[in-house]
Scaffold this active site. Structure first.
Site, PDB file in Angstrom:
ATOM      1  N   SER A 230       5.397   4.340   2.628  1.00  0.00           N
ATOM      2  CA  SER A 230       5.966   5.552   3.216  1.00  0.00           C
ATOM      3  C   SER A 230       6.350   5.343   4.680  1.00  0.00           C
ATOM      4  O   SER A 230       7.437   5.724   5.129  1.00  0.00           O
ATOM      5  CB  SER A 230       4.938   6.683   3.080  1.00  0.00           C
ATOM      6  OG  SER A 230       5.144   7.678   4.032  1.00  0.00           O
TER       7      SER A 230
ATOM      8  N   GLY B 157       0.827  -1.195   0.000  1.00  0.00           N
ATOM      9  CA  GLY B 157       0.000   0.000   0.000  1.00  0.00           C
ATOM     10  C   GLY B 157       0.862   1.245   0.000  1.00  0.00           C
ATOM     11  O   GLY B 157       2.042   1.203   0.332  1.00  0.00           O
ATOM     12  N   CYS B 158       0.253   2.365  -0.389  1.00  0.00           N
ATOM     13  CA  CYS B 158       1.009   3.610  -0.497  1.00  0.00           C
ATOM     14  C   CYS B 158       1.443   4.115   0.880  1.00  0.00           C
ATOM     15  O   CYS B 158       2.625   4.390   1.122  1.00  0.00           O
ATOM     16  CB  CYS B 158       0.197   4.665  -1.247  1.00  0.00           C
ATOM     17  SG  CYS B 158      -1.481   4.904  -0.624  1.00  0.00           S
ATOM     18  N   TYR B 159       0.479   4.241   1.804  1.00  0.00           N
ATOM     19  CA  TYR B 159       0.848   4.684   3.156  1.00  0.00           C
ATOM     20  C   TYR B 159       1.839   3.719   3.805  1.00  0.00           C
ATOM     21  O   TYR B 159       2.830   4.157   4.415  1.00  0.00           O
ATOM     22  CB  TYR B 159      -0.402   4.803   4.037  1.00  0.00           C
ATOM     23  CG  TYR B 159      -1.314   5.976   3.762  1.00  0.00           C
ATOM     24  CD1 TYR B 159      -0.853   7.292   3.837  1.00  0.00           C
ATOM     25  CD2 TYR B 159      -2.660   5.781   3.476  1.00  0.00           C
ATOM     26  CE1 TYR B 159      -1.715   8.368   3.619  1.00  0.00           C
ATOM     27  CE2 TYR B 159      -3.530   6.855   3.255  1.00  0.00           C
ATOM     28  CZ  TYR B 159      -3.047   8.145   3.334  1.00  0.00           C
ATOM     29  OH  TYR B 159      -3.900   9.207   3.138  1.00  0.00           O
TER      30      TYR B 159
END
Lengths: 346, 346, 346, 346
Positions: C154, C149-151
């Site tokens: 990060s 996932g993107c979050y």
């Protein structure tokens, strides 16, 4: 009619005072000053005001100007305010200062965080911190009100109810705050250049922003304990508004409903604090253009943390609207006078 | 490998040259100069480049720098370019100049519109106007290319097919152009301050923008008639892109299909001009981040007017991408080398 | 040439795969599918691709399509991926799945947070979590990669070095994350309506976002301890990018320099992680349009907390760029192939 | 107190009526209707209104609702208005209709451009076109006012003085208009999806927008000649505001000063039209949040064309503010009542 002057009328906070006061039925703007635009009409600087306020910007001349008014707003940079406020006070006018110069009860803390000597420390004790929701009675009697910072307004209103009740661990507080670009003022710089701000997002002054100390002072005053907290400001590609996301560890068992009731009770007499219902969180646009501070409360059961979302318009409740709220209190007017409007939609 | 230098590398056009050349397999950047950031790495000025280009910005030193390279891009303000270009030419390097200094065949027109004396008029005749779609053969032989302005690129490509064919009344042309804010450069000013640009829109220099004369020169060259036109630039709250909406009266009966075929034929050998099908109009986002100019054609039957919509990325086809296209032509490379990528989506 | 198919090519992650693969010298796109745009060219859906990729969108037909390719990207909503991935695996093609369906080693945690039954649980053990910086060797051997996932990308990259070293209290972690609007996909809704997003800022799914569990799984894997953390996503009025501000209590004395060295060492072999120098913090625009994750480290001495700022482009390192990085590893190519470009400036 | 109802209160124009009427000292909102939000408080739909207007949205029930009010605003889509307006008129209440249904004196022109049959053509002759600057006396006597379109308001006010005087060639008029996204309403669609609008700019319905016919009707009424003009709307990545750039050939010699005096004289009794001084052009932000129409006049000597820049807030002067201005006139109140405020700065 109350006669008011605005010193520093062409910055964003000053212009917002002008704009908001045109809606105020009991106040008349008597003079405006501006260093950069002396001799020009305010409506030449801001054509939105054409036909509504066409006063000319004057140079500062405290002696002469003090005679013409009952109250003066000083919307000047930090460090500059203290060069004009003492003379205004001496001349017998009330002052609402929008800078940080008179917000601290400790001269040392001011000097540490603002990196400059305080030059009118005799007024520190006389100045009243102008957060009406916490300090109403003192403000009513004040001759000099220090209007709070934008971030501190947002964070303090969010935390006051639980800090006062001792419901959160005062060493666990983290304030992750996000502000629109008007918070940086009207002076152009690379940091506020459109092409550098749009489609980006950044944190700044991580662990070092001055407002940290102002928030700590406010919360310590409520809890009677020292408070050391983390405060991280961020820049959002929008013009107005602050959203603070606040984390704190709870010190005792409490449920969501009780927390929301605590907030509702704490602010039950306050016209500009609105508490969202359970599971509802406020967004910036719900206060943009208004004097409200809206609060959402979330109890995160997995971590035992309280999460509070607080939104204000940085130029209104975070600056000029709050200053007018203070004027109303200092002038024995209805606190809502001139501020009783909804924000802009959408 | 072709060795290239960039003079003025830290403005937006300069930085875009740096960024785009990192994708170019036949060019190596040998030096960068910057007045404001001498001694700093370009990747300190633009951290996006960290690990990719970490060259230090040098001071300008033409004599020494000319020896190190085959070609130099000068990305300097108008009026400054002509103080360095002659020395570069004398030193035997090829030059692609991104300023307006060498775009005019008439010294008088330059001096009238740019309000300054031309200080290297001996080069005016040698300079080739670098719009590859119109001038390919001359560019291939050129030692000095004057890279076109952003608005003129957008407008000239939109009008060239019909002006050359005499299909539009040359006195009826109106160009209503809209640009993103990077067109105003990197230097902060009130006009490009985020809080002054966001949520607003404005026209500027109405009837007076310099690019008027550059477009008129281009169209006169195609039609062999004098062209006097209206050009109105506007500022859009976005970073990149130009959309020009162009109006002209048709001089003879022609239908939509014929017009589109004319455009398709005119640009059939051009890799960076794309013609939309009937009833489709291009949007800025369809070219953002790419070297394309996309064109939409509308015949308005009610008024007998031709309406053309033209979009480019002002920093790429309107500046640095076109400069690289010129480098490719001047260096006998494939015109698309280093430019053969789609724009960013979304 | 490696032949690749993209299932779900017209969503933002799918289109970004198409766009990025046009820069990849070793991969050829063999087919695209789209439910909403079957029969249309991808360049009609996204005119930015005209002349670059003009493939028609097909209906899904796994049996037939699997024969044509070496590898397939599935860019489908959560819950839909698991209805096509098993058949692809059975047909012998490699799969990189961009949904959440195969990211969890615990079926129960997936089903709790995604509120649906897992319908191909037999593949859970075979799927490799595709975060190259942590899992490179397993990815090289994988037949099915679950793209993170993107979050979580990060946050995990930001915390991995200190969590692995046991330098932070695993119960003290707070991730305050801010994302651009493309994270919500291409489907229109009130929440992503321009007039509701511009000039506003909001938190959403406070204490309840699914990515919480994915981040906890990643960190638990590094620390061998259970991790329960707070994760609060926010919506920023910009298109691309995520900035995560992360707070954690340090478990032992360490100074800034040592921390930065730890990060530099941890990522010394990683081409897409960049560590900022002391006192420098990354901004979203410094990675927009690129595959980098940039990290800034701040030790807040007043509170003893570590503050980490992490930025990525959510559509590239947070989705499609990372998927291509995984393809490179799975195909024994240089990890940077097709991804070795700077982000867009400005 | 005048009692007013709003039918269609949760669209942007409806919500703007609610918001503006809270500032109006002579009007009380008696009821609101909304199909999508029946039974919910308007302040749940728009939390900005919490504590200010907490009325519940009702279903439409003309018979019952007509009895409770003096006047009704209908803020419904085109074609829907005409299904409720006749019953309201029959019930004896005054109506201000914000749709296009009653703006045309020619049923045929309406039906041609709106592509639907007019179902209450008996009211066409009774309806008064509600542009106060041109039609004040008729509005005062009207029972049914057709509130003008946003683009037509901007364009008509810009052109009225010169068209009435015959100073411009009525066949030469080109209106290049740019609007914020709220003009497209509150219903989500791909066209108004944040990620599709931000950082882009587009023209739409080139040569085909309905407002063309409304502007032509207005100008023909002033000039007593048929007017055929070009009108091109564009979408700006901002929420509110319209800027129209208007081109027209002058029919006789006139200088800038004379033109500006003509405009000043024409609008000398109009509180909401402001004429800029020579060489000054208005920007959208100068009217955002206000009921003003600001006009800038430029005589382009090179081409002999008149260029007019006109700005309004599309939701206020272009819709709800103008509707309230009409209410004031129809109710024999001061035209400025409830509208006498400056726009938001910045």
């Amino acid at each position: 009619m109350i006669k008011a002057g605005i010193i520093g009328a062409t910055g964003y906070a000053g212009a917002e005072l002008v704009r908001l006061l045109t809606n105020h039925s009991k106040v008349e703007i008597e003079f405006l000053t501006s260093r950069s635009f002396t001799g020009q009409k305010i409506s030449e600087v801001y054509p939105a005001l054409a036909g509504i306020v066409d006063l000319k910007c004057e140079e500062i001349d405290i002696k002469q100007q003090a005679k013409r008014v009952d109250i003066v707003f000083t919307a000047l940079p930090h460090g500059v305010s203290m060069s004009v406020v003492p003379e205004l006070i001496k001349a017998g006018v009330k002052v609402i200062d929008l800078s940080g110069d008179y917000r601290y009860s400790s001269q040392k803390i001011y000097e540490d965080w603002y990196q400059q000597k305080h030059e009118s420390s005799e007024l520190i004790d006389k100045a009243v911190y102008g957060l009406p929701e916490l300090n109403k009675e003192e403000i009513k009697e004040a001759g000099l009100v220090a209007n709070p910072g934008c971030y501190p307004t947002s964070a303090t209103l969010a935390l006051a109810p639980v800090v006062e009740e001792g419901l959160v661990d005062s060493q666990s507080i983290i304030i992750d705050a996000k502000s629109g670009v008007t918070g940086a003022g009207r002076k152009p710089s690379r940091v506020t250049h459109f092409s550098e701000v749009a489609e980006s997002f950044k944190a700044y002054k991580v662990g070092e922003h001055r407002h940290t100390s102002e928030i700590e002072q406010n919360l310590a005053g409520l809890s009677a304990k020292e408070v050391i907290l983390s405060f991280t400001p961020h820049l959002v590609p929008m013009k107005r508004g602050i959203l603070s996301t606040i984390y704190a560890d709870l010190t005792q068992k409490v449920n969501s409903k009780e927390l929301i009731e605590l907030y509702q009770k704490f602010y039950s007499q306050e016209p500009f604090a609105r508490i969202r219902q359970e599971e509802k969180m406020p967004e910036v646009k719900e206060v943009t253009g208004s004097n409200y501070c809206d609060l959402g409360i979330k109890l995160d059961k997995r971590t035992g943390r309280l999460i509070i979302i607080s939104v204000i318009d940085n130029l209104i409740k975070g600056a000029s609207g709050q200053a007018i709220q203070n004027l109303n209190l200092m002038s024995d007017l209805d606190e809502k006078e001139g501020l009783d409007f909804a924000g802009i939609i959408p």
